[in-house]
Design a protein around this motif. Structure first.
Motif, mmCIF file in Angstrom:
data_model
loop_
_atom_site.group_PDB
_atom_site.id
_atom_site.type_symbol
_atom_site.label_atom_id
_atom_site.label_comp_id
_atom_site.label_asym_id
_atom_site.label_seq_id
_atom_site.Cartn_x
_atom_site.Cartn_y
_atom_site.Cartn_z
ATOM 1 N N ASP A 53 0.826 -1.210 0.000
ATOM 2 C CA ASP A 53 0.000 0.000 0.000
ATOM 3 C C ASP A 53 0.860 1.260 0.000
ATOM 4 N N MET A 54 1.934 1.240 0.793
ATOM 5 C CA MET A 54 2.806 2.412 0.856
ATOM 6 C C MET A 54 3.511 2.630 -0.476
ATOM 7 N N ALA A 55 4.001 1.571 -1.100
ATOM 8 C CA ALA A 55 4.664 1.707 -2.392
ATOM 9 C C ALA A 55 3.692 2.284 -3.426
ATOM 10 N N ALA A 56 2.481 1.753 -3.464
ATOM 11 C CA ALA A 56 1.482 2.255 -4.407
ATOM 12 C C ALA A 56 1.135 3.712 -4.105
ATOM 13 N N SER A 57 1.030 4.054 -2.840
ATOM 14 C CA SER A 57 0.697 5.425 -2.446
ATOM 15 C C SER A 57 1.799 6.400 -2.839
ATOM 16 N N LEU A 58 3.048 5.999 -2.662
ATOM 17 C CA LEU A 58 4.165 6.869 -3.044
ATOM 18 C C LEU A 58 4.130 7.160 -4.539
ATOM 19 N N LEU A 59 3.889 6.115 -5.316
ATOM 20 C CA LEU A 59 3.803 6.310 -6.765
ATOM 21 C C LEU A 59 2.611 7.203 -7.114
ATOM 22 N N ALA A 60 1.483 6.990 -6.443
ATOM 23 C CA ALA A 60 0.287 7.786 -6.708
ATOM 24 C C ALA A 60 0.480 9.253 -6.328
ATOM 25 N N CYS A 61 1.311 9.513 -5.321
ATOM 26 C CA CYS A 61 1.578 10.893 -4.893
ATOM 27 C C CYS A 61 2.508 11.626 -5.852
ATOM 28 N N GLY A 62 3.160 10.874 -6.738
ATOM 29 C CA GLY A 62 4.035 11.522 -7.717
ATOM 30 C C GLY A 62 5.492 11.133 -7.650
ATOM 31 N N ILE A 63 5.851 10.194 -6.785
ATOM 32 C CA ILE A 63 7.234 9.717 -6.769
ATOM 33 C C ILE A 63 7.489 9.006 -8.092
#
Length: 93
Positions: free
Chosen positions: A66-76
């Motif tokens: 979830d954290m990896a997906a969230s980081l990508l979704a935030c723009g990382i």
């Protein structure tokens, strides 16, 4: 102000679930900006730091994803940064 050519950014975040607004405003928004300002940027999901308290292994695995997906979704952008899971780095054989 432009950073020196050898400047490096390193930061980490615990996989405590999907980030909330405070995570975004306090850190992740800056992480996205920093990836465009520095030539070397490393961000880590610091899962070993999260096991200082008892964890359900299945939930921890889900939180990491979830954290990896969230980081990508935030723009990382994985084309600009190295994003890694802390527990996957090491030389233990």
């Amino acid at each position: 102000m432009n950073p020196p050519g050898s400047a490096r950014v390193f930061s980490g975040i615990q996989p405590t679930g999907v980030p909330h607004l405070g995570n975004y405003l306090g850190a992740l928004e800056n992480w996205v900006a920093l990836q465009n300002q520095y030539p070397s940027v490393l961000y880590s999901i610091v899962d070993l730091h999260s096991i200082t308290r008892p964890q359900d292994p299945d939930q921890l695995r889900n939180n990491i994803l979830d954290m990896a997906a969230s980081l990508l979704a935030c723009g990382i952008d994985p084309q600009k940064v190295i994003l890694f899971q802390q527990s996957q780095v090491g030389g233990r054989e």
